[in-house]
Design a protein around this motif. Structure first.
Motif, PDB file in Angstrom:
ATOM      1  N   TRP A  60     -39.819 -20.529  -2.185  1.00 35.01           N
ATOM      2  CA  TRP A  60     -40.088 -22.173  -1.552  1.00 35.01           C
ATOM      3  C   TRP A  60     -41.126 -22.853  -1.926  1.00 35.01           C
ATOM      4  N   CYS A  61     -42.409 -22.369  -2.110  1.00 39.89           N
ATOM      5  CA  CYS A  61     -42.922 -22.831  -2.810  1.00 39.89           C
ATOM      6  C   CYS A  61     -43.320 -23.543  -4.418  1.00 39.89           C
ATOM      7  N   PRO A  62     -43.817 -24.491  -4.488  1.00 41.12           N
ATOM      8  CA  PRO A  62     -44.149 -25.181  -5.347  1.00 41.12           C
ATOM      9  C   PRO A  62     -45.284 -24.968  -6.320  1.00 41.12           C
ATOM     10  N   THR A  63     -46.124 -24.870  -5.929  1.00 39.05           N
ATOM     11  CA  THR A  63     -47.168 -24.260  -6.410  1.00 39.05           C
ATOM     12  C   THR A  63     -46.739 -22.767  -7.391  1.00 39.05           C
ATOM     13  N   LYS A  84     -48.891  -4.191 -15.041  1.00 34.49           N
ATOM     14  CA  LYS A  84     -47.908  -4.068 -14.068  1.00 34.49           C
ATOM     15  C   LYS A  84     -47.740  -4.606 -13.008  1.00 34.49           C
ATOM     16  N   ILE A  85     -46.408  -5.605 -13.062  1.00 33.54           N
ATOM     17  CA  ILE A  85     -46.367  -6.769 -11.859  1.00 33.54           C
ATOM     18  C   ILE A  85     -46.079  -6.678 -10.430  1.00 33.54           C
ATOM     19  N   PHE A  86     -46.556  -7.039  -9.082  1.00 38.83           N
ATOM     20  CA  PHE A  86     -45.392  -6.229  -8.218  1.00 38.83           C
ATOM     21  C   PHE A  86     -45.381  -7.517  -7.391  1.00 38.83           C
ATOM     22  N   ARG A  87     -44.924  -8.644  -7.651  1.00 42.34           N
ATOM     23  CA  ARG A  87     -44.400  -9.240  -6.319  1.00 42.34           C
ATOM     24  C   ARG A  87     -44.127  -9.105  -4.864  1.00 42.34           C
ATOM     25  N   VAL A  88     -44.886  -9.905  -3.859  1.00 39.62           N
ATOM     26  CA  VAL A  88     -44.950  -9.924  -2.280  1.00 39.62           C
ATOM     27  C   VAL A  88     -44.236 -11.051  -1.755  1.00 39.62           C
ATOM     28  N   ASP A  89     -42.768 -10.806  -1.526  1.00 40.14           N
ATOM     29  CA  ASP A  89     -42.799 -11.920  -0.670  1.00 40.14           C
ATOM     30  C   ASP A  89     -43.059 -12.041   1.045  1.00 40.14           C
ATOM     31  N   PHE A  90     -44.284 -13.222   0.435  1.00 40.44           N
ATOM     32  CA  PHE A  90     -45.186 -13.911   1.835  1.00 40.44           C
ATOM     33  C   PHE A  90     -44.414 -13.766   2.690  1.00 40.44           C
ATOM     34  N   ASP A  91     -43.079 -14.617   2.948  1.00 33.78           N
ATOM     35  CA  ASP A  91     -42.300 -14.023   3.469  1.00 33.78           C
ATOM     36  C   ASP A  91     -41.738 -12.939   4.280  1.00 33.78           C
ATOM     37  N   ALA A  92     -41.221 -12.357   3.786  1.00 34.37           N
ATOM     38  CA  ALA A  92     -40.514 -11.473   4.254  1.00 34.37           C
ATOM     39  C   ALA A  92     -41.816  -9.769   4.691  1.00 34.37           C
ATOM     40  N   MET A  93     -42.517 -10.016   4.023  1.00 33.90           N
ATOM     41  CA  MET A  93     -43.547  -8.769   3.881  1.00 33.90           C
ATOM     42  C   MET A  93     -45.189  -8.831   4.080  1.00 33.90           C
ATOM     43  N   LYS A  94     -44.873  -9.588   5.259  1.00 34.08           N
ATOM     44  CA  LYS A  94     -45.966 -10.180   6.075  1.00 34.08           C
ATOM     45  C   LYS A  94     -47.183  -8.639   6.384  1.00 34.08           C
ATOM     46  N   PRO A  95     -47.303  -7.551   6.948  1.00 34.69           N
ATOM     47  CA  PRO A  95     -47.667  -6.687   6.635  1.00 34.69           C
ATOM     48  C   PRO A  95     -48.545  -6.308   5.060  1.00 34.69           C
ATOM     49  N   VAL A  96     -47.714  -5.947   4.181  1.00 32.16           N
ATOM     50  CA  VAL A  96     -47.961  -6.173   3.535  1.00 32.16           C
ATOM     51  C   VAL A  96     -49.121  -7.651   2.370  1.00 32.16           C
ATOM     52  N   VAL A  97     -48.683  -9.201   2.419  1.00 31.20           N
ATOM     53  CA  VAL A  97     -49.580  -9.746   2.416  1.00 31.20           C
ATOM     54  C   VAL A  97     -50.786  -9.272   3.109  1.00 31.20           C
ATOM     55  N   LYS A  98     -50.778  -9.086   4.468  1.00 32.88           N
ATOM     56  CA  LYS A  98     -52.088  -8.843   5.236  1.00 32.88           C
ATOM     57  C   LYS A  98     -53.129  -7.882   4.655  1.00 32.88           C
ATOM     58  N   GLU A  99     -52.185  -6.730   4.377  1.00 37.58           N
ATOM     59  CA  GLU A  99     -53.269  -5.464   4.283  1.00 37.58           C
ATOM     60  C   GLU A  99     -53.569  -6.032   2.583  1.00 37.58           C
ATOM     61  N   PHE A 100     -53.320  -7.062   1.675  1.00 37.96           N
ATOM     62  CA  PHE A 100     -53.945  -7.460   0.719  1.00 37.96           C
ATOM     63  C   PHE A 100     -55.288  -9.052   0.672  1.00 37.96           C
ATOM     64  N   GLY A 101     -54.927  -9.296   2.472  1.00 39.85           N
ATOM     65  CA  GLY A 101     -56.388  -9.764   2.401  1.00 39.85           C
ATOM     66  C   GLY A 101     -55.650 -10.995   2.270  1.00 39.85           C
ATOM     67  N   ALA A 102     -54.587 -11.346   1.900  1.00 40.06           N
ATOM     68  CA  ALA A 102     -53.778 -13.095   1.571  1.00 40.06           C
ATOM     69  C   ALA A 102     -53.419 -13.825   2.308  1.00 40.06           C
ATOM     70  N   MET A 104     -52.436 -17.182   1.653  1.00 34.97           N
ATOM     71  CA  MET A 104     -51.187 -17.859   1.956  1.00 34.97           C
ATOM     72  C   MET A 104     -50.422 -17.567   0.490  1.00 34.97           C
ATOM     73  N   GLN A 105     -49.306 -18.260   0.447  1.00 30.86           N
ATOM     74  CA  GLN A 105     -48.438 -17.709  -0.896  1.00 30.86           C
ATOM     75  C   GLN A 105     -49.658 -18.241  -1.928  1.00 30.86           C
ATOM     76  N   SER A 106     -49.151 -18.368  -3.233  1.00 31.40           N
ATOM     77  CA  SER A 106     -49.436 -18.717  -4.357  1.00 31.40           C
ATOM     78  C   SER A 106     -50.483 -17.852  -5.124  1.00 31.40           C
ATOM     79  N   SER A 120     -57.046 -15.599  -7.321  1.00 35.43           N
ATOM     80  CA  SER A 120     -57.223 -16.741  -7.524  1.00 35.43           C
ATOM     81  C   SER A 120     -55.515 -16.772  -6.824  1.00 35.43           C
ATOM     82  N   VAL A 121     -56.352 -18.318  -5.952  1.00 33.17           N
ATOM     83  CA  VAL A 121     -55.088 -18.798  -4.708  1.00 33.17           C
ATOM     84  C   VAL A 121     -54.442 -20.333  -5.329  1.00 33.17           C
ATOM     85  N   GLY A 122     -53.289 -20.593  -5.710  1.00 32.64           N
ATOM     86  CA  GLY A 122     -53.090 -21.710  -5.487  1.00 32.64           C
ATOM     87  C   GLY A 122     -53.392 -22.439  -6.967  1.00 32.64           C
TER      88      GLY A 122
END
Length: 137
Positions: A60-63, A84-102, A104-106, A120-122
């Motif tokens: 859903w993220c325009p960025t 190697k490109i890995f996509r982390v779903d910001f909404d469905a994978m909150k623990p992984v997002v947290k592990e990466f210290g992110a 926000m999405q983008s 980088s962010v955004g």
């Protein structure tokens, strides 16, 4: 008249099919597409010393949508053939997002093996995203 229109349409469809048949293997040969993040695959890529991009992404993220064509273009370059490109779903994978210290999405994070090289962010500027990806090499 109907026959002529049908014939012209059939010729155009045939020509388009021919172009797509020739172009598809070329594009897919260079395309470097993201795969859904898995801890096992990520650790294996790190252990192999591969250049890695982690995308913290939301559909859903325009960025994120603006980043997609830039990443597709850049990662199709031959120098990124091993990226190697890995996509982390910001909404469905909150623990992984947290592990990466992110926060926000983008968020884009590059690694060289197990060492983070930058993030980088955004960002939606091709030049700075290219510079970030270069850090993974």
């Amino acid at each position: 008249m109907i026959t002529r229109r049908f014939l012209n349409g059939a010729l155009m469809a045939g020509a388009l099919a021919g172009v797509l048949a020739v172009a598809a293997p070329v594009v897919s040969a260079w395309a470097n597409t993201a795969v859904p993040f898995s801890a096992e695959a990520f650790k294996a890529a790190q252990a192999s010393g591969s250049p890695i991009l982690v995308e913290i992404h939301a559909d859903w993220c325009p960025t994120c949508k603006a980043q997609n064509p830039i990443l597709d273009k850049l990662t199709a370059e031959p120098k990124f053939k091993d990226l190697k490109i890995f996509r982390v779903d910001f909404d469905a994978m909150k623990p992984v997002v947290k592990e990466f210290g992110a926060r926000m999405q983008s968020t884009l994070i590059v690694f060289k093996g197990s060492a983070e090289q930058g993030r980088s962010v955004g960002d939606t500027k091709e030049a700075s995203i290219a510079a970030l990806l270069d850090k993974s090499l």
